[in-house]
Design a protein around this motif. Structure first.
Motif, PDB file in Angstrom:
ATOM      1  N   GLN A 130     -49.247  -0.521   7.983  1.00 50.88           N
ATOM      2  CA  GLN A 130     -47.957  -0.924   7.359  1.00 50.88           C
ATOM      3  C   GLN A 130     -48.131  -2.391   6.925  1.00 50.88           C
ATOM      4  O   GLN A 130     -48.566  -3.379   7.683  1.00 50.88           O
ATOM      5  N   ARG A 155     -48.807   6.834  -0.132  1.00 55.38           N
ATOM      6  CA  ARG A 155     -48.281   5.724   0.479  1.00 55.38           C
ATOM      7  C   ARG A 155     -46.819   5.805   0.496  1.00 55.38           C
ATOM      8  O   ARG A 155     -46.119   6.669  -0.285  1.00 55.38           O
ATOM      9  N   VAL A 156     -46.111   5.581   1.730  1.00 54.95           N
ATOM     10  CA  VAL A 156     -44.772   5.651   1.836  1.00 54.95           C
ATOM     11  C   VAL A 156     -44.158   4.255   1.516  1.00 54.95           C
ATOM     12  O   VAL A 156     -44.225   3.339   2.168  1.00 54.95           O
ATOM     13  N   ALA A 157     -43.112   4.358   0.305  1.00 52.15           N
ATOM     14  CA  ALA A 157     -42.376   2.726   0.364  1.00 52.15           C
ATOM     15  C   ALA A 157     -41.280   2.988   0.768  1.00 52.15           C
ATOM     16  O   ALA A 157     -40.520   4.126   0.844  1.00 52.15           O
ATOM     17  N   MET A 158     -40.665   1.966   1.494  1.00 51.41           N
ATOM     18  CA  MET A 158     -39.431   1.849   2.008  1.00 51.41           C
ATOM     19  C   MET A 158     -38.399   0.632   1.318  1.00 51.41           C
ATOM     20  O   MET A 158     -38.627  -0.558   1.561  1.00 51.41           O
ATOM     21  N   PRO A 159     -37.577   1.549   0.500  1.00 49.76           N
ATOM     22  CA  PRO A 159     -36.628   0.220  -0.113  1.00 49.76           C
ATOM     23  C   PRO A 159     -35.896  -0.759   0.866  1.00 49.76           C
ATOM     24  O   PRO A 159     -35.742  -1.753   0.436  1.00 49.76           O
ATOM     25  N   THR A 160     -35.700  -0.198   1.942  1.00 48.17           N
ATOM     26  CA  THR A 160     -34.867  -0.932   3.004  1.00 48.17           C
ATOM     27  C   THR A 160     -35.868  -2.000   3.725  1.00 48.17           C
ATOM     28  O   THR A 160     -35.323  -2.785   4.438  1.00 48.17           O
ATOM     29  N   LEU A 161     -36.821  -1.880   3.626  1.00 40.66           N
ATOM     30  CA  LEU A 161     -37.899  -2.592   4.096  1.00 40.66           C
ATOM     31  C   LEU A 161     -38.920  -2.803   3.342  1.00 40.66           C
ATOM     32  O   LEU A 161     -39.983  -2.064   3.269  1.00 40.66           O
ATOM     33  N   ALA A 165     -46.465   1.718   3.714  1.00 38.42           N
ATOM     34  CA  ALA A 165     -47.162   2.245   5.107  1.00 38.42           C
ATOM     35  C   ALA A 165     -48.021   3.409   4.716  1.00 38.42           C
ATOM     36  O   ALA A 165     -47.718   4.068   3.731  1.00 38.42           O
ATOM     37  N   TRP A 166     -49.130   3.420   5.185  1.00 41.12           N
ATOM     38  CA  TRP A 166     -50.173   4.444   4.816  1.00 41.12           C
ATOM     39  C   TRP A 166     -50.533   5.042   6.147  1.00 41.12           C
ATOM     40  O   TRP A 166     -50.430   4.537   7.337  1.00 41.12           O
ATOM     41  N   GLU A 231     -49.559  -4.557   9.959  1.00 34.23           N
ATOM     42  CA  GLU A 231     -49.736  -4.050  11.463  1.00 34.23           C
ATOM     43  C   GLU A 231     -50.613  -2.826  11.175  1.00 34.23           C
ATOM     44  O   GLU A 231     -50.444  -1.852  10.377  1.00 34.23           O
TER      45      GLU A 231
END
Lengths: 271, 670
Positions: A130, A155-161, A165-166, A231
């Motif tokens: 991440q 890939r996961v994108a996180m609008p609130t963060l 992350a992969w 991380e």
């Protein structure tokens, strides 16, 4: 701080190299023994040994007094008061060496954590990587994977963060450098797929005294980077002896204390 | 030297004289040194026969050729806890005391003739002593859970002979009795909530919330805010360590959804992972805090990301007992469960892991369900392979449940064109699922045969077979229509709640469980009406009418066998637990689930259009299981009840009950 971390990191890599392929407990016993010796020498040099000896004799005398006058309640209370007072004095006498030894001890524990605190990644087993960006950053984040590591999910994108992350999978044992492109800059992160005792870094963080003190295993991110943390989720490791597993730090404290008490006579130290 | 010779001669003579009395004498010759028993729940004799004949089960065919193969008579009633208890103890229900999945409770907690039914194989023990400090309750002595099955387990005799024994997932053995060297509990083991298994489902689809009042799981609304969702898993509605009411024991998890990537990132305690739509997570250990920073209990769950768009939907398995720190006793020794988890990975510990409730409530579609059953099956097979790898001989029993649960869902709709829910499209798509599972077990049998030596016998057995469940029989409605059960107000059907509106003062009989009928007996039921002297006559009256009952849809008899308690169960000691009548429905007909918990339907028979299309709780003669052995067994085994005695005889051990003579069980602690 970086220079010190590099120096200590290299030293511990070298120190633990002979034990790399042995069960983790072997190297830990050796390191604990060395730390015990260092602790004894440090304690002898920084403590008031005559005063420590005297206060310990007084505590023993107080205990003896309780044993002798066990039918005299007043004498027992007086002896207990004296023991309490002497114990406080004993703790006070230990404060000075503790202050001197705390700094090297923290540095040593921080180094050892990255050798003993995490399981190596297993081949063909997924791991999460991440990248967290500074608040408000909209930089695009992409990975450059070396041969031997593959991407296992999009890939996961996180609008609130801010960040992404992969899910990565090491395809062969080894140590890898993952390339991470954040906007125009290129960063790296080590990934170790190796079950032996070796340095593993779960976090690469923004510069800062505390970050470097607690996470010395990898160089900090550039000060002007849009990324504030990278991380890699290594599993925490438990060390087992005869089926009894505990965190390495508990083993380390037990071993260090036990060995220090066992060797104090050789070094002429009163603890 | 001559003196020594005389002593040896005397010993030989003594041995010859003593042999018939020792249990190792004539007729009990040792046939095998080691034995592996694969207990495959629900393996149907007819389908096995068909697949062997079609050449699709070559290893079963090899066992038939070199050893033996035949039908195995199941229990009355053919419900898994009953059937496996027959096998374990060599007794019928009158001896082991298991008559149904559910038993009625005569403690009158509900101001009815009896309390809420309980799972028949385990009960909570007497409450322990607590220390109360402020709002906290510290248990000093535990109440615990007790196995409700009576009688000796057959592996007790193996242990007595010092034969190394491993019993894995034996049904009706929770908590494990611990007489074998290693035991892992199976059917009867609850989830962390203490239930047979309750899933969690979180969805943004408002239509799902219409199903909020369901059994076997919880459906919660999911509020997705900026792609982030925080869900809660509830391990218990009340914290037993506090005096506060409604102080639930919970653990939160967070999901970050990326609809574009069709994936999501999960954060569960210290665990973080990514799932794509349709993927399952590994087992995730979850800590549930009981006392902050001091006491917690550990559970384990798997997450299934069903969908991220247009609706976001996440399924979470029932909370399993974490094998690495089980909150209840699931293995003996405790380290056995830990060893299995360490070597083969986490696993379902609940009794029947295949989540048939999720498919019944539309949370799973068939593909989701089959994926989940495959995961559960792979776990048991991995554990079995590990046990084979490390086995050093003796006796090994391993249970496999997947064929049974998959057959419950698919049997009718894929094997029977006459089933009310039969769909040609479904048939075409899924007709090979059950045969494929049979083939998978055949391959596992082949693998086992290749690994065992000449001193080892392999036995494959099942507890019952299968049939299409086409029609549903509502026993309470039948009792109502025949005047044995009376409602306070006529025309108030259906009754969905537990015997709501029943006039107990005018009720002679009622049904709890799937095929059990109880008389409302004076002196036994708190509001009993039937005089003990009238009991036998009433039972025979009900039997006669049941056997004369015709299914209005087919014109065929609906009941082909009736078991009266004292007449048809021969063992004693625990017969009082059981119902007065057990009903053997005709093949294709089963008692209703709603009836099991005191419901009363509008009609006494109806079509079964449920997603549970196959079953076996019928006349036990119509649903036999199977028995195969890799070599002919010395003593014939024809039924579950005489199978254990035959297995023990292979080791030269005699004297275990086999149904040939009635046995009265006297528990040591009574």
């Amino acid at each position: 701080m970086s220079l010190l971390n590099n120096l200590l990191g290299g030293t511990f890599d070298l120190l633990l190299l002979p034990f790399r392929s042995l069960p983790p407990m072997v190297g830990l016993v050796v390191v604990s023994a060395l730390c015990s010796v260092g602790m004894l020498l440090g304690y002898r040099a920084t403590s008031n040994q005559p005063a420590v000896e005297a206060v310990k004799r007084k505590i023993a005398a107080g205990l003896f007094e309780i044993r002798l006058y066990n039918d005299d309640i007043v004498a027992i209370f007086r002896a207990q008061g004296a023991i309490l007072r002497d114990n406080l004095r004993y703790l006070g006498l230990n404060l000075v060496p503790m202050v001197f030894m705390m700094a090297p001890f923290v540095l040593i524990v921080a180094q050892l954590q990255f050798h003993y605190g995490y399981e190596g990644l297993e081949v063909d087993t997924p791991v999460l990587l991440q990248v967290t960006l500074a608040e408000g950053s909209t930089a695009d984040v992409e990975l450059d994977l070396p041969d031997g590591v593959r991407l296992d999910a999009p890939r996961v994108a996180m609008p609130t963060l801010p960040g992404a992350a992969w899910r990565l999978v090491p395809e062969a044992a080894g140590s890898y450098e993952i390339g991470i492109r954040v906007g125009d800059e290129t960063l790296t992160k080590t990934l170790v797929a190796d079950s032996r005792v070796t340095r593993r870094s779960p976090n690469r963080l923004a510069p800062g005294f505390l970050n470097q003190l607690i996470y010395p295993a990898e160089a900090p991110l550039p000060a002007d980077s849009a990324a504030i943390a990278i991380e890699l989720h290594y599993q925490e490791r438990e060390l087992s002896v005869l089926g009894f597993g505990m965190h390495w730090l508990i083993w380390f404290f037990i071993l260090t204390m036990a060995l220090a008490f066992a060797m104090k006579g050789w070094f002429g130290v009163t603890i | 030297m001559r003196k020594l010779g005389r002593h040896l001669l005397a010993l030989a003579l003594l041995a010859t004289i003593a042999a018939p009395f020792s249990g190792l004498g004539a007729g009990a010759q040792t046939q095998t040194e080691n034995m592996i028993v694969m207990g495959i729940d629900g393996l149907d004799y007819g389908l096995v026969r068909q697949l062997i004949d079609e050449g699709r089960m070559p290893n079963f065919a090899r066992m038939e050729r070199e050893g033996q193969f035949g039908p195995l008579e199941t229990a009355a009633s053919p419900q898994s806890p009953v059937a496996w208890s027959n096998f374990i103890t060599g007794l019928d229900s009158g001896g082991h005391g298991i008559f149904d999945f559910l038993h009625r409770d005569l403690d009158n907690e509900l101001e009815l003739p009896f309390g809420w039914p309980y799972a028949s194989t385990a009960r909570e023990g007497a409450p322990g002593f607590d220390l109360k400090i402020g709002r906290w309750v510290i248990p000093l002595t535990g109440g615990g859970i007790e196995l409700a099955r009576h009688g000796d387990a057959f592996w007790q005799l193996l242990a007595d002979e010092n034969i190394p024994t491993t019993i894995v997932r034996m049904p009706a053995n929770f908590p494990p009795i611990g007489v074998a060297d290693r035991e892992l509990s199976g059917m009867g083991t609850p989830d962390l909530r203490g239930t047979p298994g309750e899933f969690f489902f979180f969805s943004t689809d408002r239509r799902q919330f219409m199903k909020s009042d369901i059994s076997g799981g919880f459906i919660y609304p999911a509020d997705l805010i900026d792609g982030k969702f925080v869900g809660t898993l509830v391990a218990a509605n009340d914290n037993p360590l506090t005096l506060d009411e409604e102080d639930a024991i919970t653990a939160d998890f967070t999901v970050y959804v990326d609809a574009e990537a069709n994936a999501a990132k999960f954060e569960v305690g210290a665990h973080e992972f990514i799932l794509q739509t349709g993927e399952w997570s590994d087992w995730i250990a979850v800590d549930f805090e009981l006392i902050p920073y001091l006491q917690s209990m550990s559970g384990a769950v798997r997450f299934f990301l069903k969908s991220v768009g247009p609706e976001f939907e996440v399924y979470v398995t029932p909370i399993q007992l974490d094998p690495m720190a089980a909150a209840m006793p699931i293995s003996e020794p405790a380290s056995f469960a830990e060893e299995l988890a360490e070597v083969t990975g986490g696993f379902y510990t609940q009794e029947m892991p295949e989540d048939t409730k999720a498919i019944q409530h539309g949370v799973f579609d068939l593909d989701d369900f089959l994926a989940q059953t495959t995961l559960a099956r792979e776990e048991t097979i991995a554990q079995y392979r590990y046990l084979l790898d490390t086995w050093e001989g003796g006796f090994l029993f391993s249970y496999f449940g997947s064929a049974d649960q998959t057959s419950h869902v698919l049997w009718g709709i894929t094997q029977d064109p006459d089933h009310p829910a039969y769909d040609p499209a479904l048939h075409d798509q899924y007709r090979e699922v059950i045969p494929n599972i049979y083939e998978e077990f055949d391959a596992l049998v082949g693998e086992t045969l290749d690994r065992i030596d000449d001193d080892t016998t392999l036995v494959v057995m099942s507890d019952h077979g299968f049939a299409s469940w086409k029609r549903t029989f509502h026993l309470n409605t039948w009792l109502l229509e025949h005047g044995y059960l009376t409602l306070q107000r006529r025309g108030s059907l259906p009754v969905k709640e537990f015997f709501s509106g029943v006039d107990w003062a005018r009720t002679q009989a009622y049904s709890v469980g799937i095929s059990a009928v109880y008389l409302n007996l004076r002196g036994r039921e708190p509001q009993g009406r039937v005089a003990p002297g009238d009991r036998l006559g009433l039972l025979e009256d009900i039997e006669r009418k049941l056997l004369a009952t015709i299914d209005p849809a087919t014109g065929e008899p609906a009941v082909t066998k009736v078991y009266l308690r004292e007449r048809d169960f021969h063992d004693r000691g625990n017969i009082e637990i059981g119902p007065d009548i057990v009903v053997g429905f005709a093949k294709g007909i089963r008692g209703s689930g709603n009836n099991a918990l005191g419901g009363i339907a509008a009609e006494f028979m109806s079509d079964n259009t449920d997603d549970w299309s196959g079953d076996h709780i019928m006349d036990h003669r119509t649903v036999p299981g199977v028995l195969l052995a890799s070599r002919p067994m010395a003593r014939p085994a024809t039924s579950l009840q005489n199978l254990a005695a035959a297995l023990l005889a292979e080791f030269g051990i005699d004297g275990f009950p086999d149904g040939s003579e009635p046995v009265t069980v006297v528990d040591e602690d009574e």
